[in-house]
Design a protein around this motif. Sequence first.
Motif: not given
Length: 152
Positions: A71-73, A78-81, A83-84, A110, A112, A115, A119
């Motif tokens: 998985i990669a963004v 990144r950190e805008r939802g 990946g989720k 890794n 990041a 974490q 989450k």
Amino acid sequence: MVIITNVTEADLPKVYEVEVESFEDPYPYSLLKAYYYLSRELFLVAKEGERVLGYSLGIIQFGYRGHVVSIAVKTEFRERGIGKLLLMELERKFREYKCTYSYLEVNYKNIAAIQFYNKLGYKVVKLQKNYYGKGKHAFIMVKSFIGDKGFE
Ligand SMILES: CC(C)(COP(=O)(O)OP(=O)(O)OC[C@H]1O[C@@H](n2cnc3c(N)ncnc32)[C@H](O)[C@@H]1OP(=O)(O)O)[C@@H](O)C(=O)NCCC(=O)NCCS
């Protein structure tokens, strides 16, 4: 608007761009293409128009284990939802295929990604030494879909 959808053959070069900017040892293009033929139902992209902002890729192992292969963004998104969204949709498909849990390896350095997976409900169950080469260890992380049970 960002949508999560199945990858198309035309997306693959853009997925490879995300791959190259995201990993020190990226998968070769030929491997991504092989996964496209092998497992395109579980090969997802996050798209905004024709742009590919990220991807997630899974396979089913033993008929009951969903393996998050990658998985990669894109860095700037990144950190805008995103990946989720990509991981949750992959998990939804794992469940649809009757998997009892989701499984992955992540480089133990890794932070990041660890974490991020924490989450999303993943727990470290094992350190797999030298998984990525000498001295390059991996954590095995899992998330059950059926409560505390469900792992091998
Ligand atoms: C791991 C990765 C896919 C996460 O994608 P992302 O789009 O940035 O993640 P999201 O924005 O959806 O974050 C989801 C949650 O994880 C947390 N998270 C994401 N990145 C984080 C970071 N760097 N540090 C701490 N927490 C983080 C977010 O805070 C968020 O929590 P919330 O739901 O409570 O808000 C992305 O960092 C990436 O592409 N990394 C490089 C490739 C990689 O290492 N892939 C994993 C290989 S195993």
